[in-house]
Design a protein around this motif. Structure first.
Motif, PDB file in Angstrom:
ATOM      1  N   ALA A 143       1.154  -0.916   0.030  1.00 56.72           N
ATOM      2  CA  ALA A 143       0.036  -0.119   0.436  1.00 56.72           C
ATOM      3  C   ALA A 143       0.429   1.311  -0.124  1.00 56.72           C
ATOM      4  CB  ALA A 143      -1.213   0.058   0.939  1.00 56.72           C
ATOM      5  N   ILE A 144       1.874   1.271   0.773  1.00 55.74           N
ATOM      6  CA  ILE A 144       2.996   2.474   1.177  1.00 55.74           C
ATOM      7  C   ILE A 144       3.642   2.549  -0.481  1.00 55.74           C
ATOM      8  CG2 ILE A 144       5.280   3.469   1.481  1.00 55.74           C
ATOM      9  CD1 ILE A 144       4.200   1.581   4.372  1.00 55.74           C
ATOM     10  N   ALA A 145       3.581   1.949  -0.948  1.00 56.55           N
ATOM     11  CA  ALA A 145       4.763   1.468  -2.651  1.00 56.55           C
ATOM     12  C   ALA A 145       3.437   1.713  -3.549  1.00 56.55           C
ATOM     13  CB  ALA A 145       5.252   0.574  -2.887  1.00 56.55           C
ATOM     14  N   LYS A 146       2.103   1.353  -3.160  1.00 60.97           N
ATOM     15  CA  LYS A 146       1.915   2.033  -4.469  1.00 60.97           C
ATOM     16  C   LYS A 146       0.995   3.810  -4.563  1.00 60.97           C
ATOM     17  CE  LYS A 146      -3.757   1.376  -5.590  1.00 60.97           C
ATOM     18  NZ  LYS A 146      -4.413   0.412  -5.720  1.00 60.97           N
ATOM     19  N   VAL A 147       1.286   3.823  -3.164  1.00 69.78           N
ATOM     20  CA  VAL A 147       1.009   5.891  -3.487  1.00 69.78           C
ATOM     21  C   VAL A 147       2.316   5.820  -3.723  1.00 69.78           C
ATOM     22  CG1 VAL A 147       0.683   7.348  -1.369  1.00 69.78           C
ATOM     23  CG2 VAL A 147      -0.494   5.300  -1.366  1.00 69.78           C
ATOM     24  N   PHE A 148       3.567   6.164  -2.838  1.00 74.73           N
ATOM     25  CA  PHE A 148       4.860   5.642  -3.662  1.00 74.73           C
ATOM     26  C   PHE A 148       4.634   6.491  -5.425  1.00 74.73           C
ATOM     27  CE2 PHE A 148       9.261   5.302  -4.962  1.00 74.73           C
ATOM     28  CZ  PHE A 148       9.387   6.918  -4.484  1.00 74.73           C
ATOM     29  N   LEU A 149       4.278   5.242  -5.859  1.00 75.34           N
ATOM     30  CA  LEU A 149       5.148   5.102  -7.114  1.00 75.34           C
ATOM     31  C   LEU A 149       3.911   6.025  -8.391  1.00 75.34           C
ATOM     32  CD1 LEU A 149       5.277   1.173  -8.238  1.00 75.34           C
ATOM     33  CD2 LEU A 149       6.554   3.337  -9.187  1.00 75.34           C
ATOM     34  N   ALA A 150       3.209   6.498  -6.762  1.00 72.28           N
ATOM     35  CA  ALA A 150       1.491   7.009  -8.067  1.00 72.28           C
ATOM     36  C   ALA A 150       2.138   8.494  -7.805  1.00 72.28           C
ATOM     37  CB  ALA A 150       0.095   7.424  -7.463  1.00 72.28           C
ATOM     38  N   ASP A 151       2.544   9.268  -6.975  1.00 73.80           N
ATOM     39  CA  ASP A 151       3.444  10.405  -7.158  1.00 73.80           C
ATOM     40  C   ASP A 151       4.928  10.817  -7.769  1.00 73.80           C
ATOM     41  OD1 ASP A 151       1.548  11.122  -5.464  1.00 73.80           O
ATOM     42  OD2 ASP A 151       2.385  11.249  -3.398  1.00 73.80           O
ATOM     43  N   ASN A 152       5.800   9.223  -7.867  1.00 69.84           N
ATOM     44  CA  ASN A 152       6.737   9.275  -8.465  1.00 69.84           C
ATOM     45  C   ASN A 152       7.155   8.346  -9.716  1.00 69.84           C
ATOM     46  OD1 ASN A 152       8.572  10.943  -6.151  1.00 69.84           O
ATOM     47  ND2 ASN A 152       7.062  10.049  -5.224  1.00 69.84           N
ATOM     48  N   PRO A 153       6.133   8.097 -10.959  1.00 72.19           N
ATOM     49  CA  PRO A 153       5.574   6.946 -11.964  1.00 72.19           C
ATOM     50  C   PRO A 153       7.503   6.799 -12.053  1.00 72.19           C
ATOM     51  CG  PRO A 153       5.741   9.330 -12.229  1.00 72.19           C
ATOM     52  CD  PRO A 153       5.532   9.456 -11.024  1.00 72.19           C
ATOM     53  N   ASP A 154       9.043   7.403 -12.536  1.00 69.87           N
ATOM     54  CA  ASP A 154       9.383   6.851 -12.725  1.00 69.87           C
ATOM     55  C   ASP A 154      11.192   6.788 -12.136  1.00 69.87           C
ATOM     56  OD1 ASP A 154       8.541   8.155 -15.170  1.00 69.87           O
ATOM     57  OD2 ASP A 154       9.149  10.072 -14.559  1.00 69.87           O
ATOM     58  N   ALA A 213      -2.713  10.681   3.507  1.00 66.23           N
ATOM     59  CA  ALA A 213      -4.236  10.268   3.726  1.00 66.23           C
ATOM     60  C   ALA A 213      -4.275   9.582   3.154  1.00 66.23           C
ATOM     61  CB  ALA A 213      -4.992  11.668   3.728  1.00 66.23           C
ATOM     62  N   ARG A 214      -3.509   8.947   1.710  1.00 63.12           N
ATOM     63  CA  ARG A 214      -3.960   7.595   0.536  1.00 63.12           C
ATOM     64  C   ARG A 214      -3.296   6.539   2.036  1.00 63.12           C
ATOM     65  NH1 ARG A 214      -1.156   9.564  -3.925  1.00 63.12           N
ATOM     66  NH2 ARG A 214       0.151  11.024  -2.181  1.00 63.12           N
ATOM     67  N   VAL A 215      -2.196   6.762   2.425  1.00 56.12           N
ATOM     68  CA  VAL A 215      -1.846   5.987   3.235  1.00 56.12           C
ATOM     69  C   VAL A 215      -2.302   5.476   4.528  1.00 56.12           C
ATOM     70  CG1 VAL A 215       0.244   5.044   4.322  1.00 56.12           C
ATOM     71  CG2 VAL A 215       0.753   5.605   2.337  1.00 56.12           C
ATOM     72  N   ARG A 216      -3.297   6.462   5.267  1.00 54.44           N
ATOM     73  CA  ARG A 216      -3.885   6.135   5.840  1.00 54.44           C
ATOM     74  C   ARG A 216      -4.692   5.184   6.098  1.00 54.44           C
ATOM     75  NH1 ARG A 216      -2.364  12.136   7.201  1.00 54.44           N
ATOM     76  NH2 ARG A 216      -4.453  12.329   6.535  1.00 54.44           N
ATOM     77  N   SER A 217      -5.829   5.959   4.617  1.00 54.34           N
ATOM     78  CA  SER A 217      -6.889   5.403   4.443  1.00 54.34           C
ATOM     79  C   SER A 217      -7.222   3.530   4.207  1.00 54.34           C
ATOM     80  CB  SER A 217      -7.127   6.088   3.396  1.00 54.34           C
ATOM     81  OG  SER A 217      -8.179   4.892   2.631  1.00 54.34           O
ATOM     82  N   ALA A 218      -5.253   3.638   3.442  1.00 53.63           N
ATOM     83  CA  ALA A 218      -4.930   2.333   2.507  1.00 53.63           C
ATOM     84  C   ALA A 218      -4.835   1.266   3.897  1.00 53.63           C
ATOM     85  CB  ALA A 218      -4.191   1.923   1.860  1.00 53.63           C
ATOM     86  N   LEU A 219      -4.907   1.922   5.035  1.00 54.01           N
ATOM     87  CA  LEU A 219      -4.559   0.717   6.374  1.00 54.01           C
ATOM     88  C   LEU A 219      -5.369   0.757   7.333  1.00 54.01           C
ATOM     89  CD1 LEU A 219      -0.089   1.896   6.608  1.00 54.01           C
ATOM     90  CD2 LEU A 219      -1.233   0.529   5.385  1.00 54.01           C
ATOM     91  N   GLU A 257      -8.534  10.465  12.162  1.00 57.99           N
ATOM     92  CA  GLU A 257      -7.745   9.399  13.291  1.00 57.99           C
ATOM     93  C   GLU A 257      -5.822   9.799  12.791  1.00 57.99           C
ATOM     94  OE1 GLU A 257      -9.373   6.070  14.174  1.00 57.99           O
ATOM     95  OE2 GLU A 257      -8.629   5.196  12.859  1.00 57.99           O
ATOM     96  N   ARG A 258      -4.600  10.028  13.232  1.00 54.59           N
ATOM     97  CA  ARG A 258      -3.921  10.482  12.686  1.00 54.59           C
ATOM     98  C   ARG A 258      -2.624   8.990  13.342  1.00 54.59           C
ATOM     99  NH1 ARG A 258      -6.184  12.591   9.665  1.00 54.59           N
ATOM    100  NH2 ARG A 258      -6.416  14.876   9.394  1.00 54.59           N
ATOM    101  N   PHE A 259      -1.359   8.550  12.836  1.00 56.46           N
ATOM    102  CA  PHE A 259      -0.619   8.029  12.836  1.00 56.46           C
ATOM    103  C   PHE A 259      -0.251   9.193  14.049  1.00 56.46           C
ATOM    104  CE2 PHE A 259      -0.558   5.271   8.751  1.00 56.46           C
ATOM    105  CZ  PHE A 259      -2.017   4.057   9.124  1.00 56.46           C
ATOM    106  N   ILE A 260       0.241   8.853  15.441  1.00 63.58           N
ATOM    107  CA  ILE A 260       1.411   9.122  16.024  1.00 63.58           C
ATOM    108  C   ILE A 260       2.918   8.150  15.443  1.00 63.58           C
ATOM    109  CG2 ILE A 260       2.350   9.319  18.491  1.00 63.58           C
ATOM    110  CD1 ILE A 260      -0.678   9.388  19.131  1.00 63.58           C
ATOM    111  N   GLY A 261       2.565   7.247  15.425  1.00 65.02           N
ATOM    112  CA  GLY A 261       3.871   6.557  14.825  1.00 65.02           C
ATOM    113  C   GLY A 261       4.056   4.858  14.653  1.00 65.02           C
ATOM    114  N   PHE A 262       4.919   4.516  13.955  1.00 63.38           N
ATOM    115  CA  PHE A 262       5.089   2.773  13.652  1.00 63.38           C
ATOM    116  C   PHE A 262       6.210   2.949  14.843  1.00 63.38           C
ATOM    117  CE2 PHE A 262       2.922   4.508  10.257  1.00 63.38           C
ATOM    118  CZ  PHE A 262       2.137   3.191   9.718  1.00 63.38           C
TER     119      PHE A 262
END
Length: 199
Positions: free
Chosen positions: A76-87, A157-163, A169-174
């Motif tokens: 899910a994280i990689a998918k969002v990253f690729l959407a913003d960084n297709p190259d 927000a996209r990663v938060r939703s996917a997870l 809600e917000r992540f305080i951390g992992f």
């Protein structure tokens, strides 16, 4: 025979103080197995929930990532990253995909802080941060190492939703929990004279 004096209720708990003095945050790339057992994870979470909580709101919750769930989250994280960084090249994408796979267990601390008639949102958020701190300390007490990270995807927000987070809600951390491959080095700590004043 004279009875021994009663121990002072304020006598230092040396084991606890020693534990707190030795806590370190290793690099997640240096983490390996074994990780905590299910019972140990539950014990850590029970301890993490024993934090100051004005109004008894429990304005936080936890998400446990273990086994292949860490890889699904990484996708899910990689998918969002690729959407913003297709190259982006494959190596860079692999880094994003592996964000939660270095330690055997990763526990996200999620803030549920929100508007309240009497309790400021800021206090609720701080209670969640305290829960993350106790989680790190509990892991150390059980013989594991723990590192609390956020990184870019915590704020997306996209990663938060996917997870599984709700919109408010917000992540305080992992908190990455495992066994370090080698003893982590301590880092310089601030001198008390630089951070303490007396009013």
């Amino acid at each position: 025979m004279t009875a021994a004096p009663a121990a002072s209720p304020h006598a230092p708990a040396n084991a606890t103080l020693s534990l707190l003095k030795t806590r370190k945050s290793p690099k997640v790339l240096d983490m390996a197995g074994p990780g905590p057992t299910p019972d140990e994870v539950n014990e850590m979470l029970a301890i993490a929930s024993r934090v100051p909580d004005h109004g008894k709101l429990a304005p936080w919750r936890f998400i446990v990532f273990e086994g292949e769930a860490r890889e699904r989250a990484g996708e899910a994280i990689a998918k969002v990253f690729l959407a913003d960084n297709p190259d982006a090249d494959a190596e860079r994408v692999a880094i994003e995909r592996s964000r939660l796979t270095h330690a055997p267990a990763v526990i996200a601390v999620v803030s549920k802080a929100g508007p309240h008639a009497k309790i400021p949102e800021w206090e609720q958020t701080l209670s969640g941060a305290a829960a993350a701190t106790l989680l790190v300390v509990a892991a150390h007490a059980l013989g594991y190492s723990a590192t609390w990270l956020t990184q870019w995807f915590s704020y997306d927000a996209r990663v938060r939703s996917a997870l599984g987070l709700a919109e408010d809600e917000r992540f305080i951390g992992f908190v990455h929990i495992g066994t370090p491959a080698h003893p982590p080095e301590d880092r310089p700590r601030p001198a008390l004279a630089d951070i303490v004043t007396r009013f």
